[in-house]
Motif scaffolding. Structure first.
Motif, PDB file in Angstrom:
ATOM      1  N   GLY A 128       0.829  -1.192   0.000  1.00 26.45           N
ATOM      2  CA  GLY A 128       0.000   0.000   0.000  1.00 26.45           C
ATOM      3  C   GLY A 128       0.867   1.246   0.000  1.00 26.45           C
ATOM      4  N   GLY A 129       0.736   2.078   1.005  1.00 25.92           N
ATOM      5  CA  GLY A 129       1.518   3.307   1.067  1.00 25.92           C
ATOM      6  C   GLY A 129       2.858   3.143   1.738  1.00 25.92           C
ATOM      7  N   GLN A 130       3.173   1.959   2.246  1.00 24.63           N
ATOM      8  CA  GLN A 130       4.429   1.733   2.938  1.00 24.63           C
ATOM      9  C   GLN A 130       5.432   1.044   2.032  1.00 24.63           C
ATOM     10  N   THR A 131       6.700   1.432   2.158  1.00 22.34           N
ATOM     11  CA  THR A 131       7.795   0.794   1.439  1.00 22.34           C
ATOM     12  C   THR A 131       8.835   0.342   2.454  1.00 22.34           C
ATOM     13  N   PHE A 132       9.313  -0.881   2.300  1.00 27.22           N
ATOM     14  CA  PHE A 132      10.272  -1.463   3.236  1.00 27.22           C
ATOM     15  C   PHE A 132      11.539  -1.834   2.481  1.00 27.22           C
ATOM     16  N   SER A 133      12.673  -1.747   3.151  1.00 24.41           N
ATOM     17  CA  SER A 133      13.947  -2.123   2.544  1.00 24.41           C
ATOM     18  C   SER A 133      14.588  -3.234   3.350  1.00 24.41           C
ATOM     19  N   VAL A 134      15.216  -4.170   2.647  1.00 23.30           N
ATOM     20  CA  VAL A 134      15.970  -5.267   3.265  1.00 23.30           C
ATOM     21  C   VAL A 134      17.214  -5.501   2.420  1.00 23.30           C
ATOM     22  N   VAL A 135      18.135  -6.279   2.930  1.00 23.03           N
ATOM     23  CA  VAL A 135      19.335  -6.584   2.151  1.00 23.03           C
ATOM     24  C   VAL A 135      18.951  -7.451   0.955  1.00 23.03           C
ATOM     25  N   LYS A 136      19.573  -7.196  -0.177  1.00 26.26           N
ATOM     26  CA  LYS A 136      19.270  -7.974  -1.371  1.00 26.26           C
ATOM     27  C   LYS A 136      19.920  -9.345  -1.314  1.00 26.26           C
TER      28      LYS A 136
END
Length: 364
Positions: free
Chosen positions: A234-242
């Motif tokens: 939705g309106g949230q974006t999350f980042s993690v290690v690739k």
């Protein structure tokens, strides 16, 4: 242009936030057996003792392991693997091989939980097994007296919609230690005398207050990088290690040069059986693979364990038929036999046999 600047700022914040989380790093190999591995470790089918042979001049042959298998329903130990120095007190029989396997181990630290009261740490064990030219790599986590093969490490990550003011208002005492990105490590099937089988896919989780996002990482031949990958809800974006590097393999959650994660599974299924270290950086999942039962592991400990188990005897086999609650009504049986000359002759022979051979049955 605004989206580009927003992405750059987001990546910078994510990397800067990593100082509050555990960091995977390839440390120098330990000299001897590290303190967290000392002692005697047990599970339902084996004992494992990590030992050190200081006399060896080869670096990869200074450390070893003794594996005692609980064969025959756990009342007998098979000393299937142990260092050469242990062989002086070795008992050889039909179940134990004349020559034990020799397993050499090197230990490389990946994570040391800073400030943890339980001495939690994450390691990679390099097992040099007989007749194999390459080492088998097994990631392990040690939390107190438990050794896990199935575990995850909390790494830095950030949601671009997270509110710092909301987090500060909530207070550290109310913060959920499970919230954040947990990088799963490759799980081996055991510490054995044969090459371990490790996971082809690993499933890391991003846990928020309202949801659990499961991210699949798969083995890849691409080079390891420090890139971040992204997924949105939705309106949230999350980042993690690739990329995750574990057990000598590289795992990725995005194809090629892409940094977009697809097919993220969203549930509310939080871990139910787990153990966190005191700093909430390392999480053992499920039941531990081994539990420490003695603080000292040595040749004498192996001999004492073997002596204890050799003194045991096999349990009595179960009866072929379940116990019966029959009432034979012996008074009625004697009354029916009273007038039968054939049966009376049999009873007479039985009495004579018992008088002549006490303690024996007439059927022997």
């Amino acid at each position: 242009m605004k989206l580009f600047l927003k992405t750059l700022l987001f990546i910078y914040v994510s990397l800067a936030a990593g100082t509050a989380f555990a960091q995977l790093s390839d440390g120098a190999f330990s000299q001897g057996v590290p303190a967290p591995f000392e002692g005697v470790w047990e599970r339902d089918d084996r004992y494992v003792i990590f030992s050190c042979n200081e006399e060896s001049k080869q670096p990869q042959q200074k450390e070893g392991a003794a594996i005692l298998l609980k064969t025959f329903y756990s009342w007998y130990l098979d000393r299937t693997a142990e260092p050469a120095s242990f062989s002086a007190q070795r008992t050889v029989n039909d179940s134990t091989r004349p020559d034990a396997e020799r397993i050499f181990i090197e230990y490389r630290p990946l994570v040391t939980s800073k400030g943890a009261a339980d001495d939690a740490s994450v390691w990679e064990m390099f097992l040099w097994l007989p007749r194999l030219k390459e080492a088998s790599v097994i990631p392990v986590a040690i939390i107190g007296g438990n050794l896990y093969l199935n575990f995850a490490v909390k790494l830095s990550s950030q949601s671009d919609e997270a509110s710092e003011s909301e987090g500060n208002a909530q207070g550290k005492e109310d913060a959920d230690p499970l919230e954040g990105f947990w990088a799963q490590m490759s799980e081996a099937d055991g510490v054995k005398v044969c090459p371990p089988v490790t996971s082809t896919d690993i499933y890391s989780t991003y846990i928020t207050r309202d949801a659990v996002y499961t991210i699949r990482y798969w083995r890849t031949d691409m080079e390891y990088t420090n890139e971040m990958a992204f997924f949105s809800d939705g309106g949230q974006t999350f980042s993690v290690v690739k990329h995750i590097q574990s057990a000598g393999k590289i795992y990725t959650c995005a194809n090629g040069r892409s940094v977009t994660i697809r097919n993220v599974q969203k549930t509310n299924d939080r871990p139910k059986v787990y153990e966190l270290d005191s700093s909430a950086q390392i999480c053992g999942l499920g039941q531990p693979y081994l539990k420490r039962v003695q603080d000292v592991g040595s040749q004498e400990a192996v001999a004492a364990l073997a002596k204890e188990y050799f003194a045991k005897r096999a349990p009595n086999p179960d009866p072929p038929f379940p116990p019966s609650k029959l009432d034979w009504h012996m008074d009625d049986i004697r009354r029916l036999e009273a007038g039968n000359q054939i049966i009376q002759a049999v009873r007479k022979r039985q009495r004579e046999f018992a008088e002549k051979y006490p303690g024996r049955s007439a059927l022997d």
